[in-house]
Write a protein that holds these residues in place. Structure first.
Motif: not given
Length: 437
Positions: A57-62
């Motif tokens: 989810c952090l990666g998708v946000y990024y």
């Protein structure tokens, strides 16, 4: 706020300089994602795949942050910069409703992680809702509408959910990295250079078509080689049968389950609240399974032991016309002392690598649009022979799972694969003879 940085093995540094995003990351509902594996039972096959929904989810946000920064800078005439924060928040929260061993659990207890995601966002009792509501009273509804595909701006919706979105781009790269497979790699930098907003969605410049092709092929190969791996599916089958046995035993063994697995009881009684759902994670479930290994019920204890100690079922592929052969296999397994209700399973895995938009189907896909040099829009498969080959074609297989012991059972030396193959061969030969006549 002072910029915070998360060090990430896929994207290197993930910066957070917006207070709303940072507060959401620190909610208990989002932190719970650290305890949910991204690939569930696949970690039993690919030992490096221990990464979490949190990191995904952090990666998708990024990636959403990178795309909206490009749109803000280069396409201010067609992209409303006020939508950028909403896009990043929806990207961050898109998977927050995933449960313990999500897909296996969902099938048995009829839960839906997308519905739970929306509930977490909209429920006034959650920390996520509190943070979103403080930002703006209508913000939870906006974020939820992006998740359930009803938001009015299709640019935002397609960045989060389409056939080429920030979610898929991150999980392909991330799952490829942690499984050690090279199939999921594609030219992310090039795709981010050629992505652009349209009035009703997103498109990609024609000069980046080969990078988009590469992405489609990478996704196809990851499904065939990683997500559909027979051993991962064997562990999923074990998990489903284990939980099915627990569900069967619960009415007669309530005290046992109250002691060994208290947070699972609402699911066994079909009286689940959001708080009940959020109390489970992969670690909690594994602890329960280890307790079940001491059960006096031989099937429950054996299945729990097989799951915890990775004693995978074996499998053979079959086609749609093999129902009689499957029946024979189940009878043979029963004769050798295994209950086929819990020691066999039919598991189907199919994927559609790419498809054009079809408004008449139940869940139509948003096709990938390419912006040509003359300004015209063309659907990807009309320009790419490679994608055209995959378009609209379903790939995968059907597998019948059974205990490994059945391959050689004591002095009987029964080879199920040969027996099964013989059934299939004879049936196909019979078909050929009929056609010849």
């Amino acid at each position: 706020m002072i910029e915070k940085v998360f060090r990430d093995p896929v994207h290197n540094y993930i910066p957070v300089d917006d207070e709303l995003i940072y507060k959401l990351i620190n909610t208990k509902e989002f932190q719970r994602l650290r305890r949910i594996k991204q690939l569930g039972s696949s970690s039993f096959t690919f030992h490096g795949a221990e990464h979490s929904r949190f990191s995904h989810c952090l990666g998708v946000y990024y990636l959403a942050r990178r795309v909206t920064a490009i749109f803000d800078k280069k396409y201010a005439d067609i992209w409303d910069s006020s939508e950028s924060l909403l896009t990043m928040v929806a990207a961050l929260l898109h998977d927050i409703g995933h449960g313990a061993y999500s897909h296996s659990f969902e099938r048995l207890f009829d839960t839906d992680h997308e519905a739970v995601t929306q509930d977490i966002i909209l429920n006034a009792e959650t920390e996520v809702n509190h943070v979103l509501s403080q930002f703006s009273p209508d913000f939870p509804e906006k974020v939820a509408s992006v998740i359930n595909h009803t938001y009015s701006n299709k640019q935002v919706e397609q960045l989060i959910s389409s056939q080429i979105d920030v979610d898929r781009m991150d999980y392909l790269l991330r799952d490829s990295y942690f499984t050690g497979a090279s199939y999921g790699r594609f030219d992310l930098s090039r795709i981010l250079r050629v992505i652009r907003p349209l009035d009703n969605g997103i498109a990609f410049s024609i000069d980046g078509m080969h990078a988009v092709e590469d992405y489609i092929i990478s996704r196809y190969q990851m499904y065939m080689q990683v997500y559909f791996h027979p051993a991962s599916r064997a562990m999923e089958v074990l998990l489903q049968n284990l939980l099915k046995r627990a569900k069967y035993l619960y009415p007669k063994e309530k005290e046992f389950f109250a002691i060994t697995s208290p947070h699972l009881i609402p699911f066994l009684e079909n009286k689940v609240t959001l708080e009940d759902y959020l109390s489970l994670d992969d670690g909690v479930m594994n602890t329960y399974f280890q307790s079940w290994m001491q059960s006096t019920d031989k099937i429950l204890s054996d299945l729990a032991s097989r799951f915890i100690n990775r004693k995978v079922f074996k499998s053979v592929t079959f086609d749609e016309g093999s129902s009689s052969e499957l029946k024979d296999m189940r009878e043979l397994i029963y004769a050798l002392g295994f209950d086929p209700e819990y020691y066999t399973a039919v598991h189907l895995n199919f994927d559609l690598p790419y498809d054009v938009y079809k408004p008449d189907v139940k869940n139509p896909r948003t096709q990938i649009e390419m912006l040509q040099e003359d300004g015209q829009i063309a659907e990807l498969s009309t320009l790419s022979a490679l994608v055209h080959t995959l378009s609209g074609t379903i790939h995968g297989d059907r597998r019948f799972y059974f205990p490994k012991e059945m391959l050689i059972q004591d002095d009987l030396f029964i080879d199920i694969k040969e027996k099964f193959a013989c059934h299939i061969k004879n049936r196909q030969l019979h078909k050929t003879q009929i056609q010849d006549k």
